[in-house]
Scaffold this motif. Structure first.
Motif: not given
Length: 527
Positions: A388-397
């Motif tokens: 989430r923090f380094l790759k900007g990956k958002k939660d799936e829901f």
């Protein structure tokens, strides 16, 4: 040629005298098979006649086809009033049909006179008669000299006479027992040396307890003094503070003392053996156990982790793989850049050490730890945080809201929890409700129902552990609470964490991370 040190395991007998330690008959059989596969020389199965479970074990053990180990039955010398062949307890030892019988006798005159209420001379006859009867009945006999070190300190001449009696009877090994676990290393080493010198060519063993925290140390000292057999238990289980811990004794003998053991080729399976025995005993494993515990080769401080990354043995006394363990990096508010880099590599996340975001991530990590989160046992939450923090990956829901209600139904004499969950997946809103006896189960069920249509794989996830810790109890009901959850999909086990002054919110955070991690696992498999 150096004589191999024999390992005598008494987990299934002496170990079961420990508080909270119990095996089923089937469990005892499985442990015996595992000990044999590992290369243990003697497996003490129990005391025939003391309880139905031990009798059932010896009946089942006769069906075993062991590759190396010999099963031993355990008992005592004859009673003072009976001849050996008339003693029912000795007959039960023969009825167990084991190739080896171990019997204990009294060394300390205090016990002879005050406990057995017999004479010093009769005690010597009891020892010799019992050993000879069993030997002449075709058994190998190991003699356990109970309270030997206390008895020797009280009256060394008589203590040696008890061993002489056992030897005349035909014992193949004279094992010296520190039954009260009170002797120091120097005392044990000195006394074993004297016994070995007194009985040249006779095999001497040691059986030590851990009442002074020295069970391992005095066992090793016994070997240094000439003992060629060590008795102990897996994971140190046993009466009071436990027995000498074989999972610590064996690697020390092999790796540190250069001793030859028959189990040495299987040392890399030591951690597996340790976990298996705990599982069979329905007992939680010791996280900090030397050699085999998860923390044995774990590095938390940034300086330590950095040094271990550069030169592993700078902070590791052996290669963890030698005993089936591995190096672990713990991330906390003590972590530096090296710790995070090592941990990221361990869990399969590629990081650029020069990334400017890494400094911000470290600051965020320290802030989260300050607020009550702990990632040492929550690798899954840590990996999600990195993404989430380094790759900007958002939660799936996206969570819209949840509600939990707990009510007691007096007429039915039960408490029921109901949870509703509303989430958004893409453009769709899913609103579900679930009931369970407790709020955690209700929340878990409702969350799964809400996201299962889009992510069916989360129905494979099962919660296997739930821990709650109050971090600042002085704040009473407003204290920060940390919830840690362990989950499994049948193939992997992962840990997640949540923290809040509200136990339901902390639980929700850990639950969400648990299912998010399963979704992440599936996406990585498909990538």
């Amino acid at each position: 040629m150096t004589q191999a040190i024999k390992i005598y395991d008494t987990t299934l007998r002496d170990g079961t005298q420990g508080e909270g330690v119990s095996f089923t008959v089937a469990g005892k059989i499985r442990v015996a098979e595992k000990l044999d596969q590992f290369g243990i020389d003697y497996i003490e199965g129990g005391w025939p006649g003391s309880n139905p479970r031990d009798m059932a074990f010896f009946e089942e053990a006769q069906k075993l086809t062991l590759k190396h180990a010999k099963i031993a039955a355990f008992g005592s010398t004859r009673r003072a009033s009976l001849r050996a062949e008339e003693d029912p307890q000795l007959q039960l030892l023969l009825d167990a049909k084991t190739p080896v019988v171990t019997i204990f006798g009294k060394t300390w005159l205090l016990h002879v006179v005050e406990i057995l209420r017999t004479t010093a001379e009769e005690n010597l006859k009891m020892i010799e008669d019992s050993v000879r009867f069993l030997t002449e009945s075709g058994r190998e006999v190991i003699y356990d000299a109970e309270h030997f070190f206390d008895g020797f300190c009280d009256n060394p001449e008589y203590a040696l006479k008890t061993l002489e009696a056992a030897k005349r009877g035909g014992a193949i090994n004279l094992t010296l027992c520190d039954t009260n676990g009170g002797k120091l290393v120097s005392e044990v080493q000195d006394i074993v040396s004297q016994v070995v010198a007194h009985f040249p060519g006779t095999a001497v063993g040691v059986h030590c307890h851990n009442d002074s925290g020295l069970g391992v140390a005095v066992s090793l000292a016994g070997v240094e003094a000439g003992a060629v057999l060590v008795q102990g238990t897996i994971n140190g289980v046993g009466e009071r503070n436990g027995n000498g811990n074989l999972t610590t004794i064996m690697p020390n003998l092999i790796l540190k003392m250069g001793q030859e053991l028959n189990c040495a080729p299987n040392l890399s399976k030591l951690r597996d053996l340790s976990l298996f025995v705990d599982e069979m005993a329905n007992r939680a494993s010791d996280n900090s156990a030397p050699f085999v515990g998860p923390a044995a080769f774990a590095h938390k401080g940034g300086v330590h982790a950095d040094a271990a990354a550069k030169v592993k043995h700078s902070y590791e006394h052996i290669e963890p793989e030698l005993v089936g363990n591995r190096t672990r990096v713990l991330v906390s508010d003590m972590s530096g850049r090296s710790s995070v880099m090592m941990k990221a590599k361990e869990i399969g996340v590629d990081l650029d050490a020069r990334s400017p975001e890494l400094k911000d991530f470290l600051a965020e990590l320290k802030e989260l730890e300050f607020r009550g989160y702990g990632y040492e046992a929550a690798d899954a939450s840590f990996k999600l945080l990195l993404n989430r923090f380094l790759k900007g990956k958002k939660d799936e829901f996206e969570l819209i809201g949840y509600r939990v209600m707990v009510g007691h139904q007096t007429s039915l004499k039960r408490t029921v929890s109901e949870a509703t969950v509303k989430v958004k997946i893409g453009d769709e809103v899913h609103h579900t409700v679930a009931e369970a006896s407790g709020p955690v189960g209700a929340l878990d069920d409702a969350l799964r129902k809400a996201i299962a249509p889009a992510f069916p794989e989360i129905m494979e996830v099962e919660l296997i552990d739930f821990k709650v810790r109050i971090l600042d109890s002085q704040h009473g009901a407003d204290a920060i609470i940390r919830v840690q959850i362990e989950s499994t999909d049948g193939k992997e086990i992962w840990g997640t964490v949540g923290a809040s002054d509200n136990i339901i919110e902390a639980t929700w955070e850990a639950l969400v991370d648990s299912v998010e991690y399963k979704i992440l696992l599936e996406s990585e498999k498909q990538a």
